[in-house]
Design an enzyme around this catalytic site. Structure first.
Site, short mmCIF file in Angstrom:
data_model
loop_
_atom_site.label_atom_id
_atom_site.label_comp_id
_atom_site.label_asym_id
_atom_site.label_seq_id
_atom_site.Cartn_x
_atom_site.Cartn_y
_atom_site.Cartn_z
N ASP A 461 25.14 57.68 84.21
CA ASP A 461 25.44 57.80 85.64
C ASP A 461 26.87 57.33 85.86
O ASP A 461 27.20 56.17 85.62
CB ASP A 461 24.46 56.97 86.46
CG ASP A 461 24.53 57.32 87.95
OD1 ASP A 461 23.69 56.81 88.70
OD2 ASP A 461 25.44 58.08 88.33
N ASP A 671 31.77 6.40 42.82
CA ASP A 671 31.75 7.37 41.72
C ASP A 671 33.08 8.10 41.72
O ASP A 671 33.77 8.18 42.74
CB ASP A 671 30.60 8.37 41.87
CG ASP A 671 30.39 9.20 40.62
OD1 ASP A 671 30.70 8.68 39.53
OD2 ASP A 671 29.93 10.35 40.72
N ASP A 736 28.31 4.06 37.72
CA ASP A 736 27.75 4.51 36.45
C ASP A 736 28.45 3.80 35.30
O ASP A 736 29.25 2.90 35.51
CB ASP A 736 27.88 6.03 36.33
CG ASP A 736 29.33 6.50 36.42
OD1 ASP A 736 30.23 5.72 36.06
OD2 ASP A 736 29.55 7.63 36.87
N GLU A 1652 73.41 48.10 22.29
CA GLU A 1652 73.81 47.91 20.90
C GLU A 1652 74.82 46.78 20.77
O GLU A 1652 74.78 45.99 19.82
CB GLU A 1652 74.40 49.21 20.35
CG GLU A 1652 73.43 50.36 20.24
CD GLU A 1652 72.46 50.20 19.10
OE1 GLU A 1652 71.49 50.96 19.04
OE2 GLU A 1652 72.66 49.29 18.27
#
Length: 1755
Positions: A461, A671, A736, A1652
């Site tokens: 519409d 750690d 640890d 060369e």
């Protein structure tokens, strides 16, 4: 040839094995695979009809004129006596033999000659004896002649008026390969059908239509034997013939069976590829059909996987089933069964809706009673691309009726998606959609029922300003009481129940939403075109589709009645129920922050944690209600999925008892994480984390190493911080058992501060869970942040710190508080936080000039610890700054869009959140401070030194060599930076600009050549070459003289070397300036010819090669010709076969084509044959070829700051030019550690030998008084810088003995503990080879010695301490070194000074100037390599005298005294030498290579065909981007380092013929593509195949009074990327090759002459140094010579003109070369290219050439 009358006998003979023919092809479109019985009958009928219609006269032939077809020969022409002919031809029927005549008594008797069965043979008369078979009814093998008056009747056809014809049959081609047999059988069957023998061909069931006669069987056998030679038959055919060699029928039967099988497979594949399904047939039948096809293909070996099968099925779906394409296309693991479940579901739903659908046909009287009103009375205003199409719709409008009940009808989605519909789709009525038809143009019909609704669709519409819908099923985010008044066209109110969003999912997989109003009081669901236009969607009635402004088709439009509709199937359903109508007006709620934005803002934390934090005010500035949580439940963040991928969750609540036992900050967990590899030195490799047990407060600190002092500094810092900030004392630290925590230094520190260390117990993985989980969480966050932001990896710790700040502010679900709240700190103000990696612009408070830009692009990292500023990363400056002078970069792009999980941009949200921090642009609003830009307090973030690793993300474009715009003028950097979420380049050095990225696939080093015109002046050409770079004005004058210069070339050079064909001489760059080359008069030319010393003006004939020399300087003592012959006579040059002067070889025969693909280089140039053309008239700027990476701040743009690559792989640019040399090669580790040799060694015997060697080494250390045994020092009393770690290493020597060595860790030695200026010298390999060569020529004795523990004889000056060996058991003590232990930085230099002093003072030796470790006196020469000594002397007693003197001071062992006249074998510095005095010397490494090469894990082929050359011309290395996983990349780079390392070691020892391949592959070590690895494997394979090769030297002739030292040079112009040239030199002493070098030229040469000259100039310095060494070791006169195959180079060296050269680089080298040649009495001669053995150093050669140039000196 006239046709004779046929008799009525039942058998008709034929003169040819291929009797009946027709000139007309039968069924040319017939499938040759189809050979069924029905088709055979058709062939018979067609052939019969064609034969009956074709007539010829005796004087004419029906054969068309074709030179490839043989014509019938007259009777007078004798038959050819040669064998069968393979050519195809037309065959003619010969004169018939008497009726019933047959030469054969039995089919197995075949008395024929091969030539008689040839298709080319046509016998002259009836006496010819040919295989024949009787004619029968239904097989018209021939037709009667007109003279007979009889008519031959065929029962299979109605033709009875057949006339005399001459019939021609095309025979089958000759079978030439077993692989062609299937195709050949098809033509053979067609040949039988054309010969009217279709009835005897087996059908599908293996049986023929009729029985075959004996004569037909004989004919079948003969023709099969002729056209299918036995050597070309497949094996299965030979097996059949081995049983019965006449069973041709069985062969045909099996062939037809195979053809039918192949045809069925092909049909199944075609059927599967063209599947179509729209629901018109049952889904079960469709599934059965598809599965049967797939099963058949799988059974026949053609595997169709699920992915391919699903794609083929979905491609054929249409109608309602087409939607499955868009819902299933992302499912990577979808199976066929799952797809058919969806198809069945749609089919059953479709059938159910058809059965339950009521009759909607209206009574015509209903239209009269319809009193519904319309929403408006205007025409629809359609937004269309074709405005004229809008007028096609009638003046009818959408209607929203104010009725009490809604007219809800069952909806279905039956429209089909069509992108190119040109006419509107119209339906008669709504029932058409339920008749099993697709909504296509075939179902479109016009109707007068325009007021009916189309079920399941929305009415478009143009007059409605709002979208209205009756059902709440599709409304999202619905809210009641909208307070919106809606009226229809008659100004009547329409009550609104709710307001929400209508979400579309269109066919291009895009999502869009618009506002929608819910009301049940309308007749149709209305879709407002105005609201669609607001979201960039228009209705195009020309195409009948909804589309975007860019033309993207979204959905089709259906015309039903007088209106246009769109299907509801594009609506996304919602399960939210809409509340009842409530007309109380409320204002719309304010916009909320989307959850994805908050999720990213807060470091990608989960929704639960964020909500807890907002509820408890740990995050301030806004509340929980300010966030839109609707998508939080189902929201998936791809960055989180990638960065936080894990196996399983950890155990929660395991440490509650500790939280109740300790006060805050009394119990810490710690750690260490790391190391992180491949980072710059300034970036940390580790971090250490601390977590408080009670509050869960976290700290992180960066670490560059894990040294004890570094760990101790961190512990000291955090303990002081907790004590001063929180007035708490740490009681316990849990950690640890790593060495960084268990060392005595940290243990004493904790003990001193009263802290109890709590270590984890064995196998207790949960005890350390807090610290481990924190590190894992932070690492997850780090990966996620880097993935989301695209920042380089060296900023990884900034991501860790940002995550730590955020997580300390987030509430814990258990404690309901954040760590900051537990610690008594205020909550985190989120308005001060920016997303990690947010692009910003930082104000430059101290610019370089007043006109310099004030803004510097950067990326926000994290809030500063030490100020109120923010840490910003500035890529252009390679540093981080702490500043508040920044502004957020705005834009519409998002890093998240590549995952399609959200289409939102957060610019507006970010602006609202950080509004108070956006004021530095308006300078009048704030007061600038002088300290706003502060360097970051983190050393690892400041002045970042980027790692030279390959970048993860690379720029896609490279500069074209023909681009006339300099790289600096590219316009990429001029684009305005205005994008948000712009990604930083991942692992890309900010110095790399888009203009200097190295090689591109499209880049070519071969210039395009056009308009080549020969001038007729000795091969000179005029070239029009496009410029590679703009030429500066200063070059204009120089180029003006270009036409006057010439480049003289030798015309008869060998195939792959420089010739005037491969390197086209051009006037500007191919030669020299005309003022540089001297003019040569005719008299001078004549004089040179008389003296047989040709100049460069005339090319001498090739057969006069012995005089092809150009001496540069002629000494007065030696004639020119004698010098030439003397230098060249003994060189190991190849022997060329003599060539006739009248024969001129084709110069283009072996030259490869010039194309751009050669520039990508194989092995960086392998495959080049100098087939490159130089540049015309204007030179290329050298600056354009620089490979160094330059800093460019202008390269910061939106393109190179985004990284869309996944983190698991990197794309790497082929930076071949960045590899300068082979110095980066890592040697192979041949030693073992203590644990490998002893602790974990399972070989008991080897272990015992290593233990014995261990004790022997310890005793030797004590014997040599290596350290001070009188006093031991405490570790804490010694400066850690002076403490050196030590270790034992073990290895097995080449002689089989096992050795242990106690060494110091010099790799971690502090720089303050040694003098970096001291040098550790060893003998140069060229000095050793020179000494060996002179020893052979002068009959010297060679003695080999070894000094045990040589370094331990040298005292150490510095104060150094080491840890005692483990066996002493004093780990806490240190001992002071007294001797130079192996491994220390200064040990080598100390030993060199010690042994040098002893040799000079005690042995009467002197060191040769310029050659370290070479000592001599009047009788003996010594070469020293660490503890190895090689003695050379003509008198063996002189050697023994030196040995006696050495033994007085050192433990000297005689490895080989060298006495005797027989062959003596040595192992000197890895070389296996066989030496027989006065005869020969052979140098090799066979034993070593046999032992080492199999350990490289290269797939060697010891028994296969051996390679004859290390590489072949024409192989090119692709330089495309290499995408490879990081771990795999490192593994392959390490493998390349091992392979090239060993090859380089062997090549520079004696295999000089491999140096070119080694040098080129070494440049690709960092580019380990599959192709590079394969070429490396090929090189290793060649080394394995030729491991027994030796460098052969023969004794020089005793009559030679002089030593001759020669350097042979060669260059391959431009065969390396970026116009670089490969140069090579070989050095020979008295005809013996003593060394070689192959390398890439450092400068970019613009002609072969420059290349060369570069090669010769590289050889001269080493030639002079070797000359000095030879003169010092042997007092004979020496002649020095340099040989080159470039005449122009010789001409330039000879010239005395000192005018300005073309450029300063070329001129400098040429002038220096002139001075060195003239000042060092050096001869320069020309050598033929065919004899230039240095050719093997510059390019890959064909096998023949490679062997020719090397077999004289290595074999």
């Amino acid at each position: 040839m006239e046709s004779q009358q046929l008799s009525n006998y039942p058998h008709i003979s034929h003169g040819s094995a291929c009797a009946s023919v027709t000139s007309k092809e039968v069924h040319t479109n017939q499938d040759p695979l189809d050979v069924s019985a029905s088709k055979i009958q058709e062939y018979d009928k067609a052939s019969t009809k064609a034969n009956s219609q074709q007539t010829t006269t005796p004087a004419s032939s029906a054969v068309p004129e074709n030179p490839h077809h043989a014509s019938p020969q007259p009777a007078s022409v004798p038959p050819p006596q040669n064998g069968p002919y393979p050519q195809q031809c037309m065959m003619t029927q010969n004169q018939a033999n008497p009726s019933g005549w047959s030469f054969y008594g039995h089919p197995s008797m075949i008395p024929y000659t091969p030539y008689q069965m040839s298709p080319m043979y046509f016998p002259p008369g009836p006496q010819s004896q040919f295989p024949q078979y009787p004619s029968s009814v239904g097989t018209p093998l021939s037709t009667p002649s007109p003279e007979s008056g009889n008519t031959f009747t065929d029962s299979s056809s109605a033709d009875s008026d057949m006339t005399s014809t001459k019939k021609y049959v095309r025979p089958p081609p000759m079978l030439t390969s077993p692989n062609d047999f299937p195709n050949w059988v098809k033509t053979y069957i067609k040949f039988l059908q054309n010969s009217n023998l279709g009835g005897i061909i087996p059908t599908v069931n293996g049986k023929p239509v009729r029985q075959i006669t004996d004569d037909e069987l004989t004919f079948l056998y003969n023709t099969f034997q002729i056209f299918a030679p036995s050597q070309f038959l497949p094996t299965w055919v030979k097996d059949i013939l081995s049983v019965d060699y006449t069973d041709i029928m069985k062969i045909l039967s099996k062939s037809i069976e195979k053809m039918q099988s192949d045809t069925q497979e092909a049909n199944d594949i075609v059927t599967l590829a063209n599947l179509q399904y729209n629901g018109s047939t049952p889904a079960d039948a469709f599934e059965t059909k598809v599965t049967n096809i797939i099963d058949r293909l799988n059974n026949n070996g053609i595997h169709i996987n699920n992915k391919v099968a699903c794609q083929l099925i979905m491609r054929g779906l249409s109608g309602e089933y087409k939607f499955l394409r868009y819902t299933r296309h992302r499912h990577l693991n979808m199976t066929v069964a799952e797809l058919f479940l969806d198809i069945h579901a749609i089919y059953e739903e479709q059938q159910g809706s058809r059965n339950s659908k009521p009759n909607y046909r209206r009574n015509p009287s209903d239209e009269k009673n319809d009193s519904r009103s319309y929403t408006n009375t205007t025409k629809p205003k359609v937004i269309a691309r074709n405005p004229q199409k809008t007028n096609n719709s009638k003046s009818k409008t959408a209607r929203a009726h104010n009725v009490s009940t809604s007219n809800n009808s069952p909806s279905t989605d039956n429209d089909s998606i069509s992108k190119s519909t040109t006419e509107p789709i119209q339906l008669n009525n709504k029932h058409d959609l339920h008749l099993g038809q697709e909504l296509t143009e075939s179902t479109v019909n016009h109707t007068n029922h325009s007021d009916d609704e189309l079920p399941g669709h929305l009415l478009l519409d143009s007059g409605a300003s709002r979208t209205l819908i009756r059902s709440a099923h599709h409304i999202h985010s619905a809210s009641s009481n909208p307070g919106i008044n809606v009226v229809d066209a008659q100004k009547r109110n329409i009550p609104i129940n709710a307001i929400g969003d209508l979400q579309f999912h269109f066919q291009d997989n895009t999502k869009t939403s618009i506002k929608v109003l819910h009301t049940p009081n309308i007749a149709y669901d209305l879709l407002s075109l105005n609201e669609l236009a607001a979201v960039d969607i228009t209705a195009c009635f020309t195409k009948n589709v909804l589309e975007r402004s860019d033309g993207t088709v979204l959905a089709p439009i259906v015309k039903y009645g007088d209106f246009y509709w769109v299907s509801k199937k594009y609506l996304l359903p919602s399960n939210i129920s809409v509340p009842t109508i409530n007309n109380v007006h409320t204002s719309e709620s304010t916009r909320k922050y989307p959850y994805p934005f908050i999720h990213r803002m807060l470091a990608h934390a989960n929704a639960q944690t964020i909500r807890y934090s907002l509820k408890n005010n740990t995050i301030t500035y806004f509340n929980e209600s300010d966030v839109d949580w609707s998508s939080a439940i189902d929201y998936q963040c791809p960055d989180c999925l990638i960065g936080k991928s894990t196996k399983h969750r950890h155990i929660k609540g395991s440490r509650l008892k500790y939280q109740n036992s300790y006060e805050p900050f009394q119990y810490l967990h710690t750690d260490i994480f790391g190391p992180v590899h491949n980072l710059p030195n300034s970036a940390p490799s580790y971090f250490i984390s601390f977590t408080d047990e009670t509050t869960k407060f976290r700290w992180v600190y960066p670490l560059h190493d894990r040294r004890e002092d570094s760990i101790l500094d961190v512990f000291t810092t955090i303990l002081a911080f907790i004590k001063n900030q929180f007035q708490a004392s740490v009681l316990v630290i849990q950690m640890d058992r790593g060495s960084e925590y268990t060392n005595r230094t940290l243990h004493k520190f904790l003990e001193k501060n009263g802290i109890t260390p709590c270590y984890t117990t064995t196998a207790d993985s949960r005890a350390h869970g807090v610290a481990e989980r924190l590190n894992r969480t932070l690492l997850d966050d780090c990966r996620t942040q880097l993935q989301c932001s695209g920042l380089p990896n060296h900023l990884w710790f900034s991501a860790i710190e940002f995550s730590t700040i955020v997580r300390n502010s987030l509430a814990s679900p258990k404690s309901k508080k954040s760590a900051r709240q537990h610690a008594g700190l205020a909550g985190l103000d989120i308005s001060t936080l920016l997303p990690f990696g947010q692009p910003v612009i930082v104000n430059d408070h101290n610019p370089n000039s007043k006109i310099h830009p004030r803004g510097i692009p950067g990326y926000a990292l994290h809030p500063s610890r030490n100020s109120y500023g923010y840490i910003i990363y500035l890529p252009s400056l390679k540093k981080t700054v702490d500043t508040t002078n920044y502004v957020i970069l705005q834009g519409k792009e998002s890093r998240l869009d590549q995952f399609n999980y959200d289409a939102l941009t957060f610019d507006e949200d970010l602006n609202r959140l950080t509004a108070s921090y956006h004021s530095f642009i308006a300078s009048n609003e704030i007061q600038e401070s002088n300290d706003l830009n502060i360097e970051s307090d983190h050393d690892f973030q400041s002045d970042i030194e980027l790692h030279p690793e390959q970048p993860r993300n690379v720029l896609s474009k490279a500069v074209s060599p023909t681009d006339s715009t300099p790289p600096s003028t590219h316009t990429e950097d001029s684009k305005r930076v205005s994008k948000t979420n712009i990604r930083a380049p991942r692992e890309v050095d900010p110095n790399i600009s888009e203009s200097n990225i190295l090689p591109s696939k499209k880049r070519s080093s071969t210039p395009q050549i056009s308009n080549i015109e020969s001038t007729g002046s000795g091969g000179m050409h005029k070239l029009n070459v496009p410029l590679l770079a703009p030429m500066s004005q200063s070059n204009t004058h120089e180029s003006s003289h270009a036409s006057k210069s010439k480049d003289f070339r030798h015309s008869d050079s060998y195939s792959e070397n420089e010739t005037n064909h491969t390197n086209v001489p051009i006037s500007s760059t191919g030669g020299t300036n005309n003022k540089t080359v001297p003019q040569i008069s005719d008299q001078e030319t004549e004089k040179r010819i008389i003296h047989r010393s040709p100049s460069i003006d005339a090319s001498p004939p090739e057969n006069n090669s012995s005089h092809n020399i150009v001496p540069i300087k002629t000494p007065t003592t030696v004639s020119e010709q004698n010098t030439e012959e003397s230098i060249i006579a003994d060189l190991p040059l190849p022997d060329l076969p003599p060539e006739s002067p009248t024969e001129f070889p084709d110069p283009f025969k072996e030259l490869p084509p010039i194309n751009s693909h050669q520039t990508n280089s194989s092995l960086g140039g392998i495959g080049d044959s100098n087939a490159y053309t130089t540049i015309n008239s204007k030179k290329r700027s050298l600056e354009d070829n620089e490979t160094e990476i330059k800093v460019s701040r202008d390269t910061w743009n939106t393109k190179n700051m985004r990284s869309l690559e996944p983190p698991r792989s990197k794309k790497r640019i082929h930076l071949i030019a960045a590899v300068k040399a082979v110095k980066s090669i890592k040697p192979i580790r041949t030693t073992l550690r203590y644990d490998e040799a002893i602790t974990y060694n399972k070989d008991i015997k080897e272990k015992e030998k290593y233990i014995e060697a261990y004790h022997k080494e310890v005793n030797q250390l004590l014997k040599m008084n290596t350290w001070d045994t009188d006093k031991y020092y405490d570790r804490k009393e010694i400066d850690p810088k002076r403490v050196i770690n030590s270790m034992f290493i073990f290895n097995r020597k080449r002689d089989g003995t096992h050795k242990a060595r106690f060494v110091a860790r010099g790799d971690i030695q502090h720089p303050d503990t040694y003098d970096s200026g001291m040098q550790s010298n060893t003998v140069h390999h060229y000095a050793l080879m020179t000494s060996l060569s002179l020893a052979l020529d002068n009959n010297y004795y060679i003695t080999q010695l070894d000094i045990s523990s040589a370094y331990l004889y040298a005292d150490i000056k510095e104060e150094l301490y080491i840890r005692p060996p483990p066996h002493l058991g004093m780990n806490d003590k240190l001992i002071r070194l007294k001797k130079s232990l192996y491994g220390l930085k200064q040990s080598g230099a100390n030993w060199y000074e010690t042994i040098k002093s002893y040799l000079i003072k005690q042995c009467g030796m002197e060191e040769v100037r310029g050659w370290s470790c070479v000592f001599k006196n009047s009788q003996v020469t010594i070469c020293l390599f660490v503890d190895d000594m090689i003695l050379f002397s003509k008198d063996l007693n002189a050697n023994k005298k030196i040995i006696t003197t050495l033994k007085k001071q050192y433990d000297t062992k005689i490895i080989n005294l060298g006495e005797g006249d027989n062959e003596i074998q040595y192992d000197i510095l890895g070389l296996e030498i066989k030496y027989q005095r006065s005869k020969y010397m052979k140098l090799g490494m066979e034993k070593s290579l046999t032992e080492k090469l199999p350990k490289l894990n290269v797939p060697l082929n010891p028994k296969g065909k051996k390679l004859r050359a290390p590489g072949q011309p024409g192989h090119y290395i692709d330089q495309d981007e290499l995408e490879i996983d990081e771990d795999e990349y490192k593994e392959k780079v390490h493998e390349m380092q091992k392979l090239i390392g060993l090859a380089s070691y062997v090549g520079y020892k004696f295999r000089f013929d491999l140096l070119y391949y080694i040098n080129t592959l070494a440049q690709h070590i960092l580019f380990p593509s599959r192709q590079v690895l394969d070429m490396t494997y090929e090189l290793i394979q060649f080394m394995w195949d030729t491991r027994d090769k030796q460098l052969i030297w023969h004794k020089n002739k005793p009559t030679k009074p002089d030593n001759k030292l020669v350097a042979i040079s060669d260059a391959s112009y431009g065969n390396q990327p970026y116009y670089k040239s490969q140069i090579g030199n070989i050095f020979l002493l008295n005809g013996k090759v003593i060394g070689g070098k192959s390398t890439k030229a450092s400068l970019t040469c613009t002609s072969t002459t420059e290349a060369e000259i570069h090669a010769v100039s590289e050889a001269i310095p080493l030639l002079n140094n070797l000359s000095h060494l030879v003169q010092e070791l042997n007092k004979k006169p020496i002649i020095k010579g340099s040989l080159t195959d470039s005449r122009s180079t010789i001409s330039i060296i000879k010239s005395t003109n000192e005018e300005k050269f073309r450029n300063r680089f070329f001129g400098t080298k040429a002038m220096r070369l002139r001075d060195e040649v003239s000042g060092n009495n050096l001869y320069v001669y020309y050598i033929e290219t065919k004899k230039n053995i240095a050719d093997v150093m510059t390019k890959p050669l064909p096998i023949k050439t490679f062997k020719l140039l090397t077999n004289k000196w290595i074999h």
